[in-house]
Design a protein around this motif. Structure first.
Motif, PDB file in Angstrom:
ATOM      1  N   ALA A  46       0.854  -1.195   0.000  1.00  0.00           N
ATOM      2  CA  ALA A  46       0.000   0.000   0.000  1.00  0.00           C
ATOM      3  C   ALA A  46       0.892   1.248   0.000  1.00  0.00           C
ATOM      4  CB  ALA A  46      -0.887   0.007   1.234  1.00  0.00           C
ATOM      5  N   TYR A  47       0.424   2.290  -0.634  1.00  0.00           N
ATOM      6  CA  TYR A  47       1.188   3.534  -0.735  1.00  0.00           C
ATOM      7  C   TYR A  47       0.295   4.708  -0.364  1.00  0.00           C
ATOM      8  CZ  TYR A  47       4.474   0.559  -3.112  1.00  0.00           C
ATOM      9  OH  TYR A  47       5.342  -0.459  -3.402  1.00  0.00           O
ATOM     10  N   GLU A  48       0.940   5.788   0.041  1.00  0.00           N
ATOM     11  CA  GLU A  48       0.220   7.001   0.427  1.00  0.00           C
ATOM     12  C   GLU A  48      -0.500   7.621  -0.774  1.00  0.00           C
ATOM     13  OE1 GLU A  48       0.118   8.826   3.478  1.00  0.00           O
ATOM     14  OE2 GLU A  48       0.936   7.044   4.449  1.00  0.00           O
ATOM     15  N   THR A  49       0.178   7.633  -1.919  1.00  0.00           N
ATOM     16  CA  THR A  49      -0.393   8.281  -3.099  1.00  0.00           C
ATOM     17  C   THR A  49      -0.151   7.409  -4.334  1.00  0.00           C
ATOM     18  OG1 THR A  49       1.643   9.431  -3.726  1.00  0.00           O
ATOM     19  CG2 THR A  49       0.190  10.568  -2.141  1.00  0.00           C
ATOM     20  N   PRO A  50      -0.916   7.623  -5.380  1.00  0.00           N
ATOM     21  CA  PRO A  50      -0.654   6.908  -6.628  1.00  0.00           C
ATOM     22  C   PRO A  50       0.757   7.185  -7.168  1.00  0.00           C
ATOM     23  CG  PRO A  50      -2.855   7.840  -6.676  1.00  0.00           C
ATOM     24  CD  PRO A  50      -2.167   8.384  -5.443  1.00  0.00           C
ATOM     25  N   ALA A  51       1.235   8.391  -6.968  1.00  0.00           N
ATOM     26  CA  ALA A  51       2.591   8.729  -7.430  1.00  0.00           C
ATOM     27  C   ALA A  51       3.637   7.875  -6.703  1.00  0.00           C
ATOM     28  CB  ALA A  51       2.868  10.218  -7.217  1.00  0.00           C
ATOM     29  N   ASP A  52       3.443   7.660  -5.404  1.00  0.00           N
ATOM     30  CA  ASP A  52       4.359   6.802  -4.641  1.00  0.00           C
ATOM     31  C   ASP A  52       4.336   5.377  -5.183  1.00  0.00           C
ATOM     32  OD1 ASP A  52       5.017   8.936  -2.993  1.00  0.00           O
ATOM     33  OD2 ASP A  52       3.692   8.282  -1.357  1.00  0.00           O
ATOM     34  N   ALA A  53       3.145   4.896  -5.506  1.00  0.00           N
ATOM     35  CA  ALA A  53       3.006   3.540  -6.049  1.00  0.00           C
ATOM     36  C   ALA A  53       3.718   3.432  -7.392  1.00  0.00           C
ATOM     37  CB  ALA A  53       1.529   3.176  -6.191  1.00  0.00           C
ATOM     38  N   ARG A  54       3.501   4.409  -8.263  1.00  0.00           N
ATOM     39  CA  ARG A  54       4.151   4.380  -9.575  1.00  0.00           C
ATOM     40  C   ARG A  54       5.665   4.416  -9.439  1.00  0.00           C
ATOM     41  NH1 ARG A  54      -0.315   7.491 -10.745  1.00  0.00           N
ATOM     42  NH2 ARG A  54       0.803   9.448 -10.472  1.00  0.00           N
ATOM     43  N   ALA A  55       6.176   5.202  -8.511  1.00  0.00           N
ATOM     44  CA  ALA A  55       7.631   5.292  -8.309  1.00  0.00           C
ATOM     45  C   ALA A  55       8.190   3.968  -7.803  1.00  0.00           C
ATOM     46  CB  ALA A  55       7.962   6.417  -7.328  1.00  0.00           C
ATOM     47  N   ALA A  56       7.463   3.300  -6.921  1.00  0.00           N
ATOM     48  CA  ALA A  56       7.942   2.044  -6.339  1.00  0.00           C
ATOM     49  C   ALA A  56       7.985   0.907  -7.346  1.00  0.00           C
ATOM     50  CB  ALA A  56       7.071   1.650  -5.154  1.00  0.00           C
ATOM     51  N   ILE A  57       7.067   0.919  -8.293  1.00  0.00           N
ATOM     52  CA  ILE A  57       7.011  -0.198  -9.242  1.00  0.00           C
ATOM     53  C   ILE A  57       7.481   0.182 -10.638  1.00  0.00           C
ATOM     54  CG2 ILE A  57       5.188  -1.340  -7.930  1.00  0.00           C
ATOM     55  CD1 ILE A  57       3.236  -0.494 -10.165  1.00  0.00           C
ATOM     56  N   ALA A  58       8.124   1.324 -10.763  1.00  0.00           N
ATOM     57  CA  ALA A  58       8.667   1.731 -12.057  1.00  0.00           C
ATOM     58  C   ALA A  58       9.617   0.649 -12.570  1.00  0.00           C
ATOM     59  CB  ALA A  58       9.399   3.064 -11.923  1.00  0.00           C
ATOM     60  N   ILE A  59       9.695   0.522 -13.868  1.00  0.00           N
ATOM     61  CA  ILE A  59      10.528  -0.504 -14.497  1.00  0.00           C
ATOM     62  C   ILE A  59      11.947  -0.469 -13.940  1.00  0.00           C
ATOM     63  CG2 ILE A  59      11.559  -1.239 -16.684  1.00  0.00           C
ATOM     64  CD1 ILE A  59       8.607  -1.937 -16.477  1.00  0.00           C
ATOM     65  N   ASP A  60      12.526   0.702 -13.769  1.00  0.00           N
ATOM     66  CA  ASP A  60      13.911   0.788 -13.297  1.00  0.00           C
ATOM     67  C   ASP A  60      14.030   0.702 -11.768  1.00  0.00           C
ATOM     68  OD1 ASP A  60      12.691   3.238 -12.903  1.00  0.00           O
ATOM     69  OD2 ASP A  60      14.453   4.410 -13.458  1.00  0.00           O
ATOM     70  N   MET A  62      12.445  -1.770  -9.890  1.00  0.00           N
ATOM     71  CA  MET A  62      12.242  -3.153  -9.430  1.00  0.00           C
ATOM     72  C   MET A  62      13.083  -4.134 -10.224  1.00  0.00           C
ATOM     73  SD  MET A  62       8.150  -3.672  -8.900  1.00  0.00           S
ATOM     74  CE  MET A  62       8.373  -5.285  -8.177  1.00  0.00           C
ATOM     75  N   ASP A  63      13.493  -5.192  -9.550  1.00  0.00           N
ATOM     76  CA  ASP A  63      14.108  -6.326 -10.224  1.00  0.00           C
ATOM     77  C   ASP A  63      13.023  -6.910 -11.137  1.00  0.00           C
ATOM     78  OD1 ASP A  63      15.005  -8.869 -10.978  1.00  0.00           O
ATOM     79  OD2 ASP A  63      15.875  -9.295  -9.015  1.00  0.00           O
ATOM     80  N   PRO A  64      13.302  -7.089 -12.406  1.00  0.00           N
ATOM     81  CA  PRO A  64      12.276  -7.633 -13.310  1.00  0.00           C
ATOM     82  C   PRO A  64      11.697  -8.961 -12.825  1.00  0.00           C
ATOM     83  CG  PRO A  64      14.142  -6.814 -14.570  1.00  0.00           C
ATOM     84  CD  PRO A  64      14.529  -6.751 -13.110  1.00  0.00           C
ATOM     85  N   ALA A  65      12.481  -9.770 -12.132  1.00  0.00           N
ATOM     86  CA  ALA A  65      11.996 -11.065 -11.629  1.00  0.00           C
ATOM     87  C   ALA A  65      10.936 -10.897 -10.542  1.00  0.00           C
ATOM     88  CB  ALA A  65      13.160 -11.886 -11.100  1.00  0.00           C
ATOM     89  N   ASP A  66      10.871  -9.723  -9.925  1.00  0.00           N
ATOM     90  CA  ASP A  66       9.887  -9.466  -8.868  1.00  0.00           C
ATOM     91  C   ASP A  66       8.562  -8.932  -9.407  1.00  0.00           C
ATOM     92  OD1 ASP A  66      11.645 -10.251  -6.891  1.00  0.00           O
ATOM     93  OD2 ASP A  66      12.357  -8.225  -6.495  1.00  0.00           O
ATOM     94  N   ARG A  67       8.530  -8.595 -10.670  1.00  0.00           N
ATOM     95  CA  ARG A  67       7.322  -8.005 -11.239  1.00  0.00           C
ATOM     96  C   ARG A  67       6.243  -9.057 -11.418  1.00  0.00           C
ATOM     97  NH1 ARG A  67       7.565  -2.901 -12.517  1.00  0.00           N
ATOM     98  NH2 ARG A  67       5.651  -3.145 -13.712  1.00  0.00           N
ATOM     99  N   LEU A  68       5.081  -8.814 -10.853  1.00  0.00           N
ATOM    100  CA  LEU A  68       3.963  -9.751 -10.933  1.00  0.00           C
ATOM    101  C   LEU A  68       3.318  -9.770 -12.306  1.00  0.00           C
ATOM    102  CD1 LEU A  68       2.288  -8.974  -7.499  1.00  0.00           C
ATOM    103  CD2 LEU A  68       4.085 -10.625  -8.017  1.00  0.00           C
ATOM    104  N   ASP A  69       3.599  -8.764 -13.114  1.00  0.00           N
ATOM    105  CA  ASP A  69       3.029  -8.699 -14.455  1.00  0.00           C
ATOM    106  C   ASP A  69       3.961  -9.288 -15.515  1.00  0.00           C
ATOM    107  OD1 ASP A  69       4.899  -6.660 -14.243  1.00  0.00           O
ATOM    108  OD2 ASP A  69       3.594  -5.101 -15.063  1.00  0.00           O
ATOM    109  N   ASP A  70       5.063  -9.886 -15.090  1.00  0.00           N
ATOM    110  CA  ASP A  70       5.983 -10.527 -16.028  1.00  0.00           C
ATOM    111  C   ASP A  70       5.353 -11.825 -16.532  1.00  0.00           C
ATOM    112  OD1 ASP A  70       8.135 -12.535 -16.747  1.00  0.00           O
ATOM    113  OD2 ASP A  70       9.328 -10.713 -16.553  1.00  0.00           O
TER     114      ASP A  70
END
Length: 99
Positions: A46-60, A62-70
């Motif tokens: 969970a994140y405070e704002t949508p911007a925080d969420a987008r920053a946390a899961i930005a392509i650069d 996260m480790d690509p292996a951790d991405r649930l949408d891979d």
């Protein structure tokens, strides 16, 4: 939160929590930061704002292996489970040879 706290909160035994956490770690939904400290995958947190969420899961960010949408996420999980089981089997064989 440590395993004992999780066990009490969920009304489970500590071995059940240990087993569950191992599965979550193999699935990369949770990572172990250090003894007794676990972190949820950034795509589930969970994140405070949508911007925080987008920053946390930005392509650069996260480790690509951790991405649930891979598209290979599920296959990597199954491989991790198989690798873990093979590791346990090797350890058992090693103990049998020593004994």
């Amino acid at each position: 939160m440590g395993q004992n706290q999780i066990a009490v909160l969920l009304g489970l035994s500590r071995p059940s929590v240990t087993s569950g956490l191992r599965e979550l770690i193999l699935a990369r939904l949770v990572t172990k930061q250090r003894k007794g400290v676990y972190r949820i995958n950034a795509m589930l947190a969970a994140y405070e704002t949508p911007a925080d969420a987008r920053a946390a899961i930005a392509i650069d960010a996260m480790d690509p292996a951790d991405r649930l949408d891979d598209p290979h996420f599920v296959a990597r999980y199954h491989q991790a489970v198989e690798d873990y089981r093979e590791q346990l089997a090797r350890e058992r064989r090693k103990k049998l040879r020593v004994a």
